[in-house]
Design a protein around this motif. Structure first.
Motif, PDB file in Angstrom:
ATOM      1  N   THR A 108      45.437  27.884  39.323  1.00 60.30           N
ATOM      2  CA  THR A 108      46.225  26.944  38.524  1.00 60.30           C
ATOM      3  C   THR A 108      45.369  25.780  38.049  1.00 60.30           C
ATOM      4  O   THR A 108      45.448  25.363  36.885  1.00 60.30           O
ATOM      5  N   ILE A 109      44.543  25.271  38.927  1.00 62.99           N
ATOM      6  CA  ILE A 109      43.639  24.173  38.566  1.00 62.99           C
ATOM      7  C   ILE A 109      42.708  24.613  37.435  1.00 62.99           C
ATOM      8  O   ILE A 109      42.556  23.908  36.430  1.00 62.99           O
ATOM      9  N   LEU A 110      42.108  25.782  37.589  1.00 63.51           N
ATOM     10  CA  LEU A 110      41.207  26.274  36.535  1.00 63.51           C
ATOM     11  C   LEU A 110      41.974  26.576  35.252  1.00 63.51           C
ATOM     12  O   LEU A 110      41.510  26.265  34.152  1.00 63.51           O
ATOM     13  N   HIS A 111      43.138  27.177  35.374  1.00 57.64           N
ATOM     14  CA  HIS A 111      43.938  27.554  34.199  1.00 57.64           C
ATOM     15  C   HIS A 111      44.267  26.347  33.322  1.00 57.64           C
ATOM     16  O   HIS A 111      44.095  26.393  32.106  1.00 57.64           O
ATOM     17  N   PRO A 119      43.147  32.762  33.893  1.00 54.99           N
ATOM     18  CA  PRO A 119      44.552  33.122  34.102  1.00 54.99           C
ATOM     19  C   PRO A 119      45.080  32.535  35.408  1.00 54.99           C
ATOM     20  O   PRO A 119      44.306  32.133  36.278  1.00 54.99           O
ATOM     21  N   LEU A 120      46.382  32.490  35.523  1.00 57.30           N
ATOM     22  CA  LEU A 120      47.030  32.103  36.775  1.00 57.30           C
ATOM     23  C   LEU A 120      47.188  33.338  37.646  1.00 57.30           C
ATOM     24  O   LEU A 120      47.562  34.397  37.155  1.00 57.30           O
ATOM     25  N   LEU A 121      46.909  33.194  38.926  1.00 59.75           N
ATOM     26  CA  LEU A 121      47.213  34.258  39.889  1.00 59.75           C
ATOM     27  C   LEU A 121      48.657  34.059  40.325  1.00 59.75           C
ATOM     28  O   LEU A 121      49.005  33.008  40.861  1.00 59.75           O
ATOM     29  N   LYS A 135      44.882  42.143  47.714  1.00 59.23           N
ATOM     30  CA  LYS A 135      44.264  41.224  48.673  1.00 59.23           C
ATOM     31  C   LYS A 135      43.290  40.392  47.855  1.00 59.23           C
ATOM     32  O   LYS A 135      42.403  40.928  47.199  1.00 59.23           O
ATOM     33  N   TYR A 136      43.489  39.092  47.865  1.00 56.20           N
ATOM     34  CA  TYR A 136      42.634  38.230  47.071  1.00 56.20           C
ATOM     35  C   TYR A 136      41.205  38.242  47.588  1.00 56.20           C
ATOM     36  O   TYR A 136      40.951  38.187  48.782  1.00 56.20           O
ATOM     37  N   SER A 137      40.288  38.288  46.647  1.00 54.25           N
ATOM     38  CA  SER A 137      38.854  38.204  46.927  1.00 54.25           C
ATOM     39  C   SER A 137      38.198  37.801  45.611  1.00 54.25           C
ATOM     40  O   SER A 137      38.832  37.840  44.551  1.00 54.25           O
ATOM     41  N   PHE A 138      36.932  37.455  45.682  1.00 49.99           N
ATOM     42  CA  PHE A 138      36.268  37.091  44.433  1.00 49.99           C
ATOM     43  C   PHE A 138      36.177  38.286  43.489  1.00 49.99           C
ATOM     44  O   PHE A 138      36.385  38.145  42.286  1.00 49.99           O
ATOM     45  N   SER A 139      35.892  39.480  44.003  1.00 46.13           N
ATOM     46  CA  SER A 139      35.782  40.652  43.112  1.00 46.13           C
ATOM     47  C   SER A 139      37.126  40.947  42.445  1.00 46.13           C
ATOM     48  O   SER A 139      37.171  41.308  41.267  1.00 46.13           O
ATOM     49  N   PHE A 140      38.220  40.785  43.182  1.00 44.11           N
ATOM     50  CA  PHE A 140      39.555  40.942  42.592  1.00 44.11           C
ATOM     51  C   PHE A 140      39.754  39.912  41.487  1.00 44.11           C
ATOM     52  O   PHE A 140      40.172  40.238  40.385  1.00 44.11           O
ATOM     53  N   TRP A 141      39.446  38.648  41.775  1.00 37.75           N
ATOM     54  CA  TRP A 141      39.589  37.558  40.812  1.00 37.75           C
ATOM     55  C   TRP A 141      38.762  37.817  39.555  1.00 37.75           C
ATOM     56  O   TRP A 141      39.234  37.668  38.434  1.00 37.75           O
ATOM     57  N   LEU A 166      53.124  37.484  30.614  1.00 32.99           N
ATOM     58  CA  LEU A 166      53.078  38.277  31.843  1.00 32.99           C
ATOM     59  C   LEU A 166      54.169  37.835  32.814  1.00 32.99           C
ATOM     60  O   LEU A 166      54.865  38.661  33.407  1.00 32.99           O
ATOM     61  N   TRP A 167      54.339  36.542  32.965  1.00 33.56           N
ATOM     62  CA  TRP A 167      55.339  36.011  33.887  1.00 33.56           C
ATOM     63  C   TRP A 167      56.745  36.400  33.435  1.00 33.56           C
ATOM     64  O   TRP A 167      57.563  36.879  34.236  1.00 33.56           O
ATOM     65  N   GLN A 168      57.025  36.198  32.165  1.00 31.63           N
ATOM     66  CA  GLN A 168      58.378  36.452  31.657  1.00 31.63           C
ATOM     67  C   GLN A 168      58.724  37.936  31.683  1.00 31.63           C
ATOM     68  O   GLN A 168      59.849  38.312  32.011  1.00 31.63           O
TER      69      GLN A 168
END
Length: 175
Positions: A108-111, A119-121, A135-141, A166-168
């Motif tokens: 959110t901060i970066l977005h 993007p927002l996670l 599972k969150y990880s840097f490679s996933f991000w 995407l959210w809606q």
């Protein structure tokens, strides 16, 4: 991990237009982030405690009380480093050194405040691109950021527009 929009990319604007931001007081929080805080934060290259508190409340009320454990100078140092480093992994992961900030809040901060599009996670956004368990990880991000940037660029929409779509879409279609 295979990423694919669950809806036709020609409908990104349609779904984004259906999104209704949450209201707080007389101004919605997203407008506060975009119109008032983003220029200030980008000029000075850091977030203060009041801003971090509001960001955490917007993204995750459950973890927002942990923000109080951070002192102002620590928040300033961490966010300054995140906004000024050229290392992609450091940009996101250093933010999680802050109490109350996990992958979703860091995104959110970066977005909202970084110069580059991020993007927002969010479980809704992830569902809309075919991810139901993660599972969150840097490679996933990194894969998620690349996918979203490519979709946004190919369709000539902002990252905020894509995120809203995407959210809606998930809100209206996820079982």
């Amino acid at each position: 991990m295979k990423l694919k929009l669950r809806f036709d990319d020609s409908k990104i604007q349609y779904w984004a237009d259906r999104y209704v931001p949450q209201q707080t007081d007389s101004m919605n929080t997203e407008d506060l982030f975009k119109d008032k805080w983003k220029p200030l934060i980008q000029q000075r290259c850091y977030i203060d405690k009041e801003q971090l508190r509001k960001i955490a409340q917007w993204k995750s009320r459950r973890s927002s009380h942990h923000i109080e454990k951070n002192d102002d100078s620590y928040i300033r140092e961490i966010t300054t480093f995140s906004f000024t480093t050229n290392n992609e992994r450091a940009k996101i992961e250093v933010l999680m050194c802050l109490n109350g900030v996990g992958w979703p809040s860091a995104s959110t901060i970066l977005h909202f405040f970084h110069n580059a599009p991020y993007p927002l996670l969010d479980f809704r956004a992830l569902w809309s691109i075919g991810i139901e368990s993660y599972k969150y990880s840097f490679s996933f991000w990194e894969k998620y950021v690349d996918f979203c940037r490519n979709i946004a660029n190919e369709n000539e929409v902002s990252m905020r527009t894509l995120d809203r779509a995407l959210w809606q879409y998930s809100r209206e279609n996820q079982p």
